[in-house]
Design a protein around this motif. Structure first.
Motif, PDB file in Angstrom:
ATOM      1  N   GLU A  65       0.828  -1.209   0.000  1.00 44.84           N
ATOM      2  CA  GLU A  65       0.000   0.000   0.000  1.00 44.84           C
ATOM      3  C   GLU A  65       0.864   1.263   0.000  1.00 44.84           C
ATOM      4  OE1 GLU A  65      -3.599   0.346   2.312  1.00 44.84           O
ATOM      5  OE2 GLU A  65      -3.532  -1.793   2.809  1.00 44.84           O
ATOM      6  N   LEU A  66       1.928   1.278   0.800  1.00 48.07           N
ATOM      7  CA  LEU A  66       2.786   2.467   0.867  1.00 48.07           C
ATOM      8  C   LEU A  66       3.437   2.752  -0.483  1.00 48.07           C
ATOM      9  CD1 LEU A  66       4.501   1.959   4.357  1.00 48.07           C
ATOM     10  CD2 LEU A  66       2.734   3.640   3.762  1.00 48.07           C
ATOM     11  N   VAL A  67       3.931   1.706  -1.130  1.00 45.64           N
ATOM     12  CA  VAL A  67       4.567   1.873  -2.438  1.00 45.64           C
ATOM     13  C   VAL A  67       3.560   2.386  -3.456  1.00 45.64           C
ATOM     14  CG1 VAL A  67       5.520   0.571  -4.381  1.00 45.64           C
ATOM     15  CG2 VAL A  67       6.427   0.206  -2.085  1.00 45.64           C
ATOM     16  N   SER A  68       2.388   1.777  -3.469  1.00 47.84           N
ATOM     17  CA  SER A  68       1.360   2.160  -4.440  1.00 47.84           C
ATOM     18  C   SER A  68       0.927   3.612  -4.248  1.00 47.84           C
ATOM     19  CB  SER A  68       0.149   1.229  -4.299  1.00 47.84           C
ATOM     20  OG  SER A  68      -0.813   1.509  -5.276  1.00 47.84           O
ATOM     21  N   LYS A  69       0.752   4.011  -3.013  1.00 43.31           N
ATOM     22  CA  LYS A  69       0.318   5.389  -2.735  1.00 43.31           C
ATOM     23  C   LYS A  69       1.385   6.396  -3.148  1.00 43.31           C
ATOM     24  CE  LYS A  69      -1.645   8.263   0.953  1.00 43.31           C
ATOM     25  NZ  LYS A  69      -2.093   8.297   2.364  1.00 43.31           N
ATOM     26  N   ASP A  70       2.637   6.117  -2.802  1.00 42.10           N
ATOM     27  CA  ASP A  70       3.729   7.032  -3.148  1.00 42.10           C
ATOM     28  C   ASP A  70       3.818   7.252  -4.656  1.00 42.10           C
ATOM     29  OD1 ASP A  70       4.364   7.255  -0.514  1.00 42.10           O
ATOM     30  OD2 ASP A  70       6.409   6.504  -0.681  1.00 42.10           O
ATOM     31  N   TYR A  71       3.765   6.160  -5.411  1.00 44.26           N
ATOM     32  CA  TYR A  71       3.989   6.291  -6.847  1.00 44.26           C
ATOM     33  C   TYR A  71       2.734   6.730  -7.604  1.00 44.26           C
ATOM     34  CZ  TYR A  71       8.825   5.380  -6.595  1.00 44.26           C
ATOM     35  OH  TYR A  71      10.156   5.542  -6.321  1.00 44.26           O
ATOM     36  N   SER A  72       1.590   6.549  -7.007  1.00 42.51           N
ATOM     37  CA  SER A  72       0.386   7.140  -7.591  1.00 42.51           C
ATOM     38  C   SER A  72       0.456   8.657  -7.481  1.00 42.51           C
ATOM     39  CB  SER A  72      -0.865   6.613  -6.878  1.00 42.51           C
ATOM     40  OG  SER A  72      -2.020   7.263  -7.362  1.00 42.51           O
ATOM     41  N   LYS A  73       0.921   9.143  -6.341  1.00 41.10           N
ATOM     42  CA  LYS A  73       1.016  10.595  -6.137  1.00 41.10           C
ATOM     43  C   LYS A  73       2.121  11.215  -6.990  1.00 41.10           C
ATOM     44  CE  LYS A  73      -1.210  10.861  -1.660  1.00 41.10           C
ATOM     45  NZ  LYS A  73      -1.152  11.320  -0.261  1.00 41.10           N
ATOM     46  N   LYS A  74       3.139  10.400  -7.324  1.00 46.27           N
ATOM     47  CA  LYS A  74       4.200  10.905  -8.213  1.00 46.27           C
ATOM     48  C   LYS A  74       3.718  10.986  -9.663  1.00 46.27           C
ATOM     49  CE  LYS A  74       8.233   9.166  -5.636  1.00 46.27           C
ATOM     50  NZ  LYS A  74       9.259  10.215  -5.741  1.00 46.27           N
ATOM     51  N   LYS A  75       2.584  10.321  -9.937  1.00 43.77           N
ATOM     52  CA  LYS A  75       1.985  10.303 -11.279  1.00 43.77           C
ATOM     53  C   LYS A  75       2.942   9.721 -12.326  1.00 43.77           C
ATOM     54  CE  LYS A  75      -1.183  14.139 -10.367  1.00 43.77           C
ATOM     55  NZ  LYS A  75      -2.260  13.226  -9.963  1.00 43.77           N
ATOM     56  N   LEU A  76       3.715   8.731 -11.898  1.00 44.80           N
ATOM     57  CA  LEU A  76       4.598   8.028 -12.819  1.00 44.80           C
ATOM     58  C   LEU A  76       3.903   6.769 -13.330  1.00 44.80           C
ATOM     59  CD1 LEU A  76       7.973   8.326 -10.883  1.00 44.80           C
ATOM     60  CD2 LEU A  76       7.344   9.511 -12.998  1.00 44.80           C
ATOM     61  N   PRO A  77       4.293   6.252 -14.506  1.00 49.24           N
ATOM     62  CA  PRO A  77       3.703   4.989 -14.979  1.00 49.24           C
ATOM     63  C   PRO A  77       3.938   3.897 -13.941  1.00 49.24           C
ATOM     64  CG  PRO A  77       5.015   6.021 -16.701  1.00 49.24           C
ATOM     65  CD  PRO A  77       5.300   6.786 -15.446  1.00 49.24           C
ATOM     66  N   PHE A  78       2.907   3.077 -13.689  1.00 49.02           N
ATOM     67  CA  PHE A  78       3.000   2.082 -12.621  1.00 49.02           C
ATOM     68  C   PHE A  78       2.026   0.958 -12.930  1.00 49.02           C
ATOM     69  CE2 PHE A  78       3.597   1.223  -7.934  1.00 49.02           C
ATOM     70  CZ  PHE A  78       4.977   1.360  -7.944  1.00 49.02           C
ATOM     71  N   LEU A  79       2.182  -0.163 -12.251  1.00 42.59           N
ATOM     72  CA  LEU A  79       1.205  -1.243 -12.320  1.00 42.59           C
ATOM     73  C   LEU A  79       0.500  -1.350 -10.975  1.00 42.59           C
ATOM     74  CD1 LEU A  79       2.968  -4.160 -14.251  1.00 42.59           C
ATOM     75  CD2 LEU A  79       1.294  -2.518 -15.106  1.00 42.59           C
ATOM     76  N   TYR A  80      -0.804  -1.393 -11.030  1.00 44.85           N
ATOM     77  CA  TYR A  80      -1.615  -1.474  -9.818  1.00 44.85           C
ATOM     78  C   TYR A  80      -2.345  -2.815  -9.780  1.00 44.85           C
ATOM     79  CZ  TYR A  80      -0.668   3.498  -9.643  1.00 44.85           C
ATOM     80  OH  TYR A  80      -0.035   4.710  -9.606  1.00 44.85           O
ATOM     81  N   ARG A  81      -2.628  -3.248  -8.577  1.00 50.14           N
ATOM     82  CA  ARG A  81      -3.457  -4.438  -8.365  1.00 50.14           C
ATOM     83  C   ARG A  81      -4.842  -3.917  -7.994  1.00 50.14           C
ATOM     84  NH1 ARG A  81      -3.606  -9.799  -9.778  1.00 50.14           N
ATOM     85  NH2 ARG A  81      -4.577 -11.070  -8.154  1.00 50.14           N
ATOM     86  N   ILE A  82      -5.799  -4.078  -8.907  1.00 50.50           N
ATOM     87  CA  ILE A  82      -7.116  -3.498  -8.667  1.00 50.50           C
ATOM     88  C   ILE A  82      -8.163  -4.599  -8.512  1.00 50.50           C
ATOM     89  CG2 ILE A  82      -6.463  -1.441  -9.970  1.00 50.50           C
ATOM     90  CD1 ILE A  82      -8.388  -2.396 -12.184  1.00 50.50           C
TER      91      ILE A  82
END
Length: 708
Positions: free
Chosen positions: A450-467
């Motif tokens: 969760e911490l990693v996902s939140k940080d990189y979502s806020k950075k608005k960088l390309p990422f892979l999420y588990r939805i």
């Protein structure tokens, strides 16, 4: 207007048209003919156009044709399942299959049914895409030629094997066949045996058969192995430079007793004022598996490791998975770490993500740690770590309460633990332990994710999420129909929230219907998947979630490790960002598919082993619960999770399935069978190849007649 649109418009207006006619109408010169031929092939393959026997092109949509998949049946007929979810399935008579095989992508037309009461029918116009390039089955040697009977019974026809393509297979052996010619009218498919697996009762043949049939690779290509063997197995001083050093902090792994690859470790440091620094250290696989390398391409192709009871088909060769990337005890290892400062209430006060080096002090085992945390005993392996484990245990329980407060949905399903003998035959099936140590590790992995996902979502960088999207209205209505007889109800007049589902699962805890309701809730859920676009994880009630903690066995984790490392090292330039934006959606779709394949393979292996086990118990009686109701019978589950089918034909009345209330009703006795009902069953059949088990209700008249 694109050239594709112009072709379609032309065929719709003037078709059917030959290739030459299309070229003439569009003034296609010699230089463009190759590209135009490729375009026509693509339009036929995706079903936009189809070719008749005279090789003229038609518009599929204008002619009322539909695209979808053919669901085969062992009796030779099939059902057409349309891409359009609003279209009902259509029956396809065996004479209307037009060489299509199970799971082929097809183009069909609706035809008048022979019996209108049985629903609409279809005939296959053409096969758009073949699904069965490789088939696993049993070889029947007929001397100058042979046949292979597919394990997949929905492929109803044998495959003809010419003598030159037997490849040394002997009668009765399991083999892998590549189809060289697909079936034609009055002619079977023809294939070449490319692998002889062995006789069905030989150790491991059943598992190999499933892996091959699912298209899962068993061996690594030569160039991948060469690349893996070239990687040094000792961490160099230069690789450590610039990383945060945790080698003087108490660090340990907790895994199963049989585990060989360790991709996560925990460290604990007690801070002034009572706060605790918890390090979640994850193997830095991206340091060794470079983007675009043979190792990387193979890892992407596989998508994940596959765990088939006693056999692991790893995503990465063992030089990495069990070697330099595995956080083994007493050796330096490179990691990507999430280091969180927590207060004694479990709240995260601060955290950082960074590259690190660790040296695991101890390789701990779930059972030993659980015994200690549950007050049973303290194993010698825990010496010097008990304070750290107690602290983590308390923090994990606090974190769990916090997740529950936001709506986390807890499914407490029993998982089977299957014990095999030295021949690979199941000798015991019990319930797998899910104890305090397992939950402790799970809680800190969830926190890191969760911490990693939140940080990189806020950075608005390309990422892979588990939805994990919310359940559909249709699934929730079905769930309501099942739980209503037990006195439960979901309010569907408002948007559903994880807390609503959580309240339902908590309300059935400890009651007879608990397992039934929880199973039906799970069936109502959507499947979690990977996405390049962030969305909530409904089951975890988490706004941000990604898979970060298992890069040895999941490509999703390896992918975001690369993004994180490139960001930390300030090399994530605009060209990389644009490339990731373009490729991540395809990666997400691909690894979601490979995960589904792995789960299906793992489930099939469990089904096969359960059928092998019950084949030794034919005629024995067991207590069971009704775990499923269908139009053809009821499924019943034993205490150890083994499930079998009781066909209505074997029962003492004629039963029909009331879909609205999810019950089976006896026509003569008016007896109603509900999900969760207690029954006493007799084991009457088990098919280890299909992984199918047949039960009968003890004492039913039809059952007794058949036994006599």
């Amino acid at each position: 207007m694109s050239i594709r649109d112009r072709v379609l418009e032309l065929v719709e207006e003037k078709g059917p048209l030959s290739k030459r006619a299309i070229f003439g109408e569009l003034n296609v010169n010699d230089n463009l003919q190759k590209e135009m031929k490729t375009l026509l092939k693509e339009m036929v393959k995706d079903g936009t156009l189809y070719r008749d026997e005279d090789k003229c092109y038609h518009s599929s949509e204008r002619d009322g044709l539909m695209i979808g998949r053919l669901q085969g049946n062992e009796k030779g007929f099939g059902f057409f399942v349309a891409d359009d979810e609003d279209q009902e399935d259509l029956f396809v008579h065996r004479t209307k299959m037009n060489s299509a095989m199970h799971n082929d992508r097809v183009l069909v037309e609706k035809i008048p049914p022979k019996d209108p009461e049985k629903g609409d029918e279809a005939r296959v116009v053409t096969v758009l895409e073949r699904a069965n390039a490789r088939v696993v089955g049993v070889f029947d040697d007929a001397g100058k030629f042979g046949f292979v009977m597919p394990d997949e019974k929905k492929i109803s026809e044998d495959i003809f094997i010419p003598k030159k393509w037997k490849n040394g297979a002997e009668d009765g052996q399991k083999v892998v066949v590549d189809i060289e010619k697909y079936p034609e009218p009055n002619k079977k498919a023809e294939g070449k045996i490319v692998e002889v697996l062995g006789y069905p009762d030989e150790r491991g043949v059943d598992i190999l058969s499933i892996a091959y049939a699912m298209g899962i690779d068993l061996e690594f290509p030569r160039e991948v192995l060469e690349e893996a063997r070239a990687i040094p197995q000792i961490v160099s001083d230069s690789a450590i430079a610039g990383r945060r050093d945790f080698r003087d902090v108490k660090t340990f792994t907790i895994d199963g007793a049989d585990s060989k690859d360790f991709d996560d470790a925990l460290s604990v440091r007690f801070l002034d004022g009572g706060d605790v620094e918890v390090g979640v250290h994850i193997a830095d696989v991206a340091e060794y598996v470079r983007a675009g390398s043979h190792l990387d391409k193979e890892a992407l192709h596989r998508g994940n490791s596959v765990y088939l009871i006693d056999k692991v088909l790893p995503m990465l060769p063992e030089e990495l998975s069990n070697g330099i990337c595995s956080l083994n005890e007493g050796v330096d290892r490179l990691c990507l770490s999430v280091v969180a400062k927590l207060d004694r209430g479990g709240n995260v006060l601060d955290h950082e993500i960074g590259e690190s080096v660790i040296r695991s002090d101890r390789r701990l085992v779930y059972g030993d740690v659980s015994d200690f945390l549950e007050g049973a005993r303290t194993d010698a392996s825990l010496e010097g770590l008990t304070k750290e484990l107690e602290t983590l245990h308390e923090l994990a329980k606090k974190r769990k309460k916090m997740r529950d407060a936001r709506g986390n949905i807890d499914f407490s399903f029993d998982e089977p633990a299957i014990e095999l003998d030295e021949d690979g035959h199941p000798v015991s099936i019990t319930i797998a332990d899910q104890r305090e140590a397992n939950q402790l590790i799970e809680e800190f992995m969830l926190l890191a994710n969760e911490l990693v996902s939140k940080d990189y979502s806020k950075k608005k960088l390309p990422f892979l999420y588990r939805i994990h999207e919310e359940p559909t209205a249709e699934k929730l209505e079905l769930l309501n129909s099942v739980i209503r007889p037990f006195g439960y109800h979901l309010d569907l007049t408002k948007d559903i929230h994880p807390k609503d589902i959580q309240a339902l699962t908590k309300s059935v805890e400890g009651k007879d219907e608990e397992s039934l309701v929880q199973m039906m809730v799970l069936r109502s859920m959507q499947k979690a998947r990977y996405s390049s676009e962030r969305y909530m994880h409904f089951g975890l009630a988490a706004e941000y979630y990604s898979h970060f903690t298992s890069p040895i066995r999941r490509y999703a984790d390896l992918t975001i490790h690369r993004v994180i490392k490139q960001d930390l090292n300030h090399v994530l330039d605009q060209s990389l960002i644009e490339r990731y934006k373009e490729t991540f959606p395809d990666i997400a779709e691909h690894i979601s598919a490979t995960e589904k394949t792995a789960q299906e393979a793992e489930r099939k292996v469990v089904d096969v082993k359960m059928a092998q086990y019950m084949a030794d118990h034919i005629g024995e009686s067991y207590d069971a619960k009704v775990s499923g109701i269908t139009s053809f019978g009821i499924f019943c589950e034993l205490d150890n999770t083994i499930e079998g089918l009781v066909g209505y034909a074997s029962m003492d009345d004629f039963y029909t399935f009331d879909e609205d209330n999810y019950v089976a009703v006896g026509e003569r006795t008016h007896k109603v069978i509900h999900m969760g009902d207690d029954v006493r069953i007799v084991v009457v059949g088990a098919d280890p190849i299909l992984g199918r088990i047949d039960f009968q209700i003890e004492g039913d008249e039809n059952s007794e007649e058949e036994e006599n």
